[in-house]
Write a protein that holds these residues in place. Structure first.
Motif, PDB file in Angstrom:
ATOM      1  N   ALA A  36      43.985  60.748  28.254  1.00  0.00           N
ATOM      2  CA  ALA A  36      42.839  60.043  28.819  1.00  0.00           C
ATOM      3  C   ALA A  36      43.275  58.666  29.323  1.00  0.00           C
ATOM      4  N   HIS A  37      44.171  58.017  28.552  1.00  0.00           N
ATOM      5  CA  HIS A  37      44.671  56.702  28.977  1.00  0.00           C
ATOM      6  C   HIS A  37      45.410  56.837  30.306  1.00  0.00           C
ATOM      7  N   ALA A  38      46.245  57.885  30.403  1.00  0.00           N
ATOM      8  CA  ALA A  38      46.983  58.097  31.648  1.00  0.00           C
ATOM      9  C   ALA A  38      46.010  58.300  32.810  1.00  0.00           C
ATOM     10  N   ALA A  39      44.927  59.042  32.570  1.00  0.00           N
ATOM     11  CA  ALA A  39      43.948  59.269  33.634  1.00  0.00           C
ATOM     12  C   ALA A  39      43.293  57.961  34.040  1.00  0.00           C
ATOM     13  N   LEU A  40      42.956  57.123  33.045  1.00  0.00           N
ATOM     14  CA  LEU A  40      42.331  55.831  33.354  1.00  0.00           C
ATOM     15  C   LEU A  40      43.289  54.950  34.151  1.00  0.00           C
ATOM     16  N   VAL A  41      44.583  54.983  33.761  1.00  0.00           N
ATOM     17  CA  VAL A  41      45.571  54.184  34.488  1.00  0.00           C
ATOM     18  C   VAL A  41      45.669  54.676  35.927  1.00  0.00           C
ATOM     19  N   ALA A  42      45.711  56.008  36.096  1.00  0.00           N
ATOM     20  CA  ALA A  42      45.817  56.567  37.442  1.00  0.00           C
ATOM     21  C   ALA A  42      44.620  56.140  38.279  1.00  0.00           C
ATOM     22  N   ARG A  43      43.424  56.188  37.676  1.00  0.00           N
ATOM     23  CA  ARG A  43      42.227  55.799  38.416  1.00  0.00           C
ATOM     24  C   ARG A  43      42.312  54.327  38.817  1.00  0.00           C
ATOM     25  N   ALA A  44      42.749  53.489  37.861  1.00  0.00           N
ATOM     26  CA  ALA A  44      42.821  52.054  38.150  1.00  0.00           C
ATOM     27  C   ALA A  44      43.830  51.782  39.266  1.00  0.00           C
ATOM     28  N   CYS A  45      44.980  52.505  39.228  1.00  0.00           N
ATOM     29  CA  CYS A  45      45.995  52.250  40.238  1.00  0.00           C
ATOM     30  C   CYS A  45      45.541  52.717  41.616  1.00  0.00           C
ATOM     31  N   LEU A  46      44.737  53.783  41.638  1.00  0.00           N
ATOM     32  CA  LEU A  46      44.323  54.332  42.927  1.00  0.00           C
ATOM     33  C   LEU A  46      43.160  53.568  43.535  1.00  0.00           C
ATOM     34  N   THR A  47      42.255  53.047  42.666  1.00  0.00           N
ATOM     35  CA  THR A  47      41.049  52.431  43.231  1.00  0.00           C
ATOM     36  C   THR A  47      41.224  50.951  43.522  1.00  0.00           C
ATOM     37  N   ASP A  48      42.343  50.357  43.082  1.00  0.00           N
ATOM     38  CA  ASP A  48      42.569  48.944  43.345  1.00  0.00           C
ATOM     39  C   ASP A  48      41.406  48.083  42.855  1.00  0.00           C
ATOM     40  N   PRO A  49      41.198  48.012  41.546  1.00  0.00           N
ATOM     41  CA  PRO A  49      40.017  47.329  41.006  1.00  0.00           C
ATOM     42  C   PRO A  49      40.082  45.823  41.209  1.00  0.00           C
ATOM     43  N   SER A  50      38.914  45.216  41.325  1.00  0.00           N
ATOM     44  CA  SER A  50      38.866  43.762  41.488  1.00  0.00           C
ATOM     45  C   SER A  50      39.027  43.106  40.112  1.00  0.00           C
TER      46      SER A  50
END
Lengths: 477, 221
Positions: A36-50
């Motif tokens: 789940a952590h890996a998925a969250l990291v992937a999401r964060a890296c892809l969406t470019d969060p502010s």
């Protein structure tokens, strides 16, 4: 919310896992949480969060690199834990999985902190959550290792706190004295040079202790060799990177303030000293886990040398090397753990003849050696060569000469130990590992071997751009 | 700087001398605790009693370092049956001399600092440096694990004192994080100390010499 969730998730998961009554459930939950952590990291890296929390949490190129390595290595360690814990006699302690998850959470916070005070809090939290893991075997030796780890790193990090205060003092009196990275970088021109220099030295000693730079490295061989292998892999492959990140962040501020020259000299010196010390202790090292631990000191030295050569090729090489080292060192400790469950000793001499007893673990160990010693075509060769090239092209000939000498010594020492381990006649009774556990132990090791091989042959454009962006340091978005 | 703040800072320096010169570990722990109480009071004096921020920092410092940590340490003393620092690596007289020299050096160092550091006066920086040196001295010269933990705490007191004037400009979450880290750190150290006592029948860190590079480690089969 993306970044806050990413940091909070491991802590919440760790607290919840504590409530699970069975060991097997807790270990399954650990693996699920790591995915789940890996998925969250992937999401964060892809969406470019502010940035969140007023800029205190942000994800930049440096953060992406270290966070990516962290989450991959953690997932593999979680998988490895299944196999290792089933085979190895160990105390039934409930805290293992929760402590690992807290450890993950504090390292995640460290990679995302863009406030140097918050980073300090995160790095101290990594020591506190990992010390119980070092002590996991409950033997007198692991007790000694945990004690040295706790007290030396806590004192080191306390000195880095003084560095934080010096840095706050370096800001102009009328400013708000914030330790936010963005405001430090943008106002770098107005920082007071003497305080900034003092701050850097305190940070270098403080975080350098945690990173295992000589002469503050003395706790490292003990802690990394006494911890269970999945923990050793994380300590070497992920935690050292976090401490390195702390030094990089402060170095970026100095570079932006035009004091890069001042910062590079102590970096080069401590880097070469670490490489030399490690090379000396690698020769005739009789304990294979300490061998890999000293090799971490050597590689941290390489990182410091790389950064000490300045932004551009040197820093780029150092970052690439941090990535390669994490993959290769994870493999080494995983393979060393496979040897240990087979032979129940960490002595090189007593574990010889592995090829006859367990070809799989011998093969993985050999691959680990080749990767960590910087043999082509592994990724480590590429990054070590990049740093050498940076030294030569910038006219640091003496640095290059010592760098090569220490690399060669370390290579010879590692090779002699691993060939003793792999070949020869095995001693004592021969038992084989149950094939089911072999899968859990060998699979994560094989994945790491493959990744470090691929990193030497092909680097995706996206990763290269990321490394180049991060390699400029200071001012990187 | 007010007279009250100056008196508190002098108290902090005197407690440094108490810490290095006492052979009884309870006195050592108490010296640290009283020092933490004085520093909490200073936080209020320097930041102003009307700021919620200052109350939070002072209250957190007082609760954790003035009471919770000394309680944990005293419990560790009782559980491990340690009373005295048996034989410090440096005699108490020599430690006292060194601490006095360090205090003198701290004043000299503080006087040489650039203007910014003396926003709150020379005495604060001098007391902070003297306390940091005292902590390092305890860490290096004492052989009981508990004394080393107190050494770390005294060092931390010094750094915290130095940061007092800057802390108010940092987010509260960072200050609370620092305090929490120190507390959890001492808690974990307490557990390790207890286990050292149980394993080695003593909390003398000179017993911790198994991990070396020269000899091949002896392994149980």
């Amino acid at each position: 919310m993306t970044l806050t969730a990413l940091v909070a998730f491991p802590f919440v998961a760790g607290a919840l896992v504590w409530l699970l009554p069975r060991r097997t459930w807790r270990r399954s939950a650990l693996f699920a949480a790591s995915l789940a952590h890996a998925a969250l990291v992937a999401r964060a890296c892809l969406t470019d969060p502010s940035p969140e929390w007023g800029g205190a949490l942000a994800l930049d190129a440096l953060g992406r690199i270290f966070l990516g390595v962290l989450t991959v290595l953690f997932a593999l360690s979680a998988l490895y834990t299944f196999g290792y814990m089933a085979l190895h006699r160990h105390p039934r302690k409930r805290y293992y999985v929760p402590a690992l998850l807290f450890f993950l959470g504090s390292m995640t916070l460290a990679t995302l902190s863009h406030h140097l005070g918050l980073f300090w809090v995160a790095l101290e939290a990594t020591t506190l959550s990992s010390a119980p893991l070092v002590f996991f075997d409950r033997s007198p030796r692991s007790l000694e290792a945990a004690w040295k780890y706790l007290i030396l790193c806590s004192v080191g990090i306390a000195l880095a706190l003084a560095g934080n205060f010096f840095l706050a003092l370096s800001t102009p009196p009328q400013s708000d004295g914030s330790l936010l990275l963005a405001s430090l970088l943008s106002g770098a021109g107005g920082l007071s040079a003497p305080w900034l220099k003092a701050a850097f030295l305190f940070f270098l000693v403080g975080y350098g202790t945690k990173m295992g730079l000589a002469p503050m490295h003395t706790w490292l061989p003990d802690a990394h060799s006494e911890a269970p292998p999945p923990v050793s892999a994380l300590l070497s492959g992920a935690l050292l990177n976090c401490a390195f990140l702390g030094i990089l962040r402060v170095y970026g501020v100095l570079e932006a303030a035009g004091l890069g020259d001042f910062a590079r000299k102590p970096l080069l010196a401590s880097g070469l000293l670490s490489m030399g010390t490690a090379a000396a202790f690698l020769v005739r090292q009789g304990d294979y886990k300490r061998l890999f631990a000293y090799s971490s000191v050597e590689h941290m030295g390489i990182l410091a040398v790389g950064v000490g050569l300045g932004p551009g090729a040197g820093s780029f090489g150092a970052l690439l090397h941090a990535l390669n080292h994490s993959l290769a060192k994870g493999l080494c400790f995983f393979a060393a753990g496979m040897v240990y469950v087979l032979t129940h000793t960490k002595s090189v001499e007593a574990s010889r003849g592995l090829l006859k007893r367990s070809p799989a673990s011998a093969a993985l160990l050999l691959l680990g050696l080749l990767a960590i010693a910087g043999t082509p075509p592994f990724g480590t060769f590429l990054s070590e060569f990049t740093i050498l090239w940076a030294a030569l092209s910038s006219g640091h000939y003496w640095t290059a000469a010592f760098y090569l000498l220490f690399l060669a010594t370390a290579f010879a020492a590692l090779a002699s130990a691993v060939f003793t381990l792999a070949f020869g006649t095995p001693e004592g009774h021969k038992e084989a590992l149950p094939s089911r556990s072999i899968l859990f132990l060998a699979l994560p090791s094989a994945v790491l071997a493959l990744l470090s091989l691929v990193a030497g042959l092909y680097l995706p454009q996206g990763l290269l751009a990321l490394l180049r962006g991060a390699g400029t340091l200071g001012g990187a978005p | 700087m007010t007279g009250a703040a100056a008196a508190l800072l002098v108290g902090v320096i005197l407690l440094d001398f108490t810490a290095v010169s006492s052979s009884r570990l309870t006195v050592l722990i108490r010296a640290f605790a009283v020092q933490a109480v004085l520093i909490s009071a200073l936080a209020l004096l320097l930041d102003g009693v009307d700021s919620i921020h200052a109350w939070a920092v002072a209250g957190g410092n007082l609760a954790l370092k003035g009471f919770a940590i000394p309680y944990v340490m005293n419990r560790a003393l009782v559980r491990t049956g340690t009373r005295k620092e048996a034989e410090p690596l440096l005699s108490y007289g020599a430690s006292m001399l060194l601490a006095a020299a360090a205090a003198g050096f701290s004043f000299a160092l503080a006087a040489r600092l650039p203007e910014e550091a003396r926003r709150e006066g020379l005495l604060l920086a001098a007391a902070a440096f003297a306390t940091m040196f005292t902590g390092l001295l305890l860490l290096v010269t004492r052989s009981k694990a508990i004394s080393e933990v107190v050494g770390y705490l005294v060092l931390e007191n010094g750094i915290f004192l130095f940061g007092l004037t800057l802390l108010k400009r940092q987010p509260l979450i960072v200050e609370m994080g620092i305090l929490l880290d120190v507390f959890v750190g001492v808690f974990v150290m307490g557990i390790v100390v207890y286990n050292i006592a149980r394993t080695f029948d003593d909390v003398d860190v000179r017993a911790l010499t198994a991990l070396r590079d020269e000899a091949l480690p002896e392994e149980e089969p």
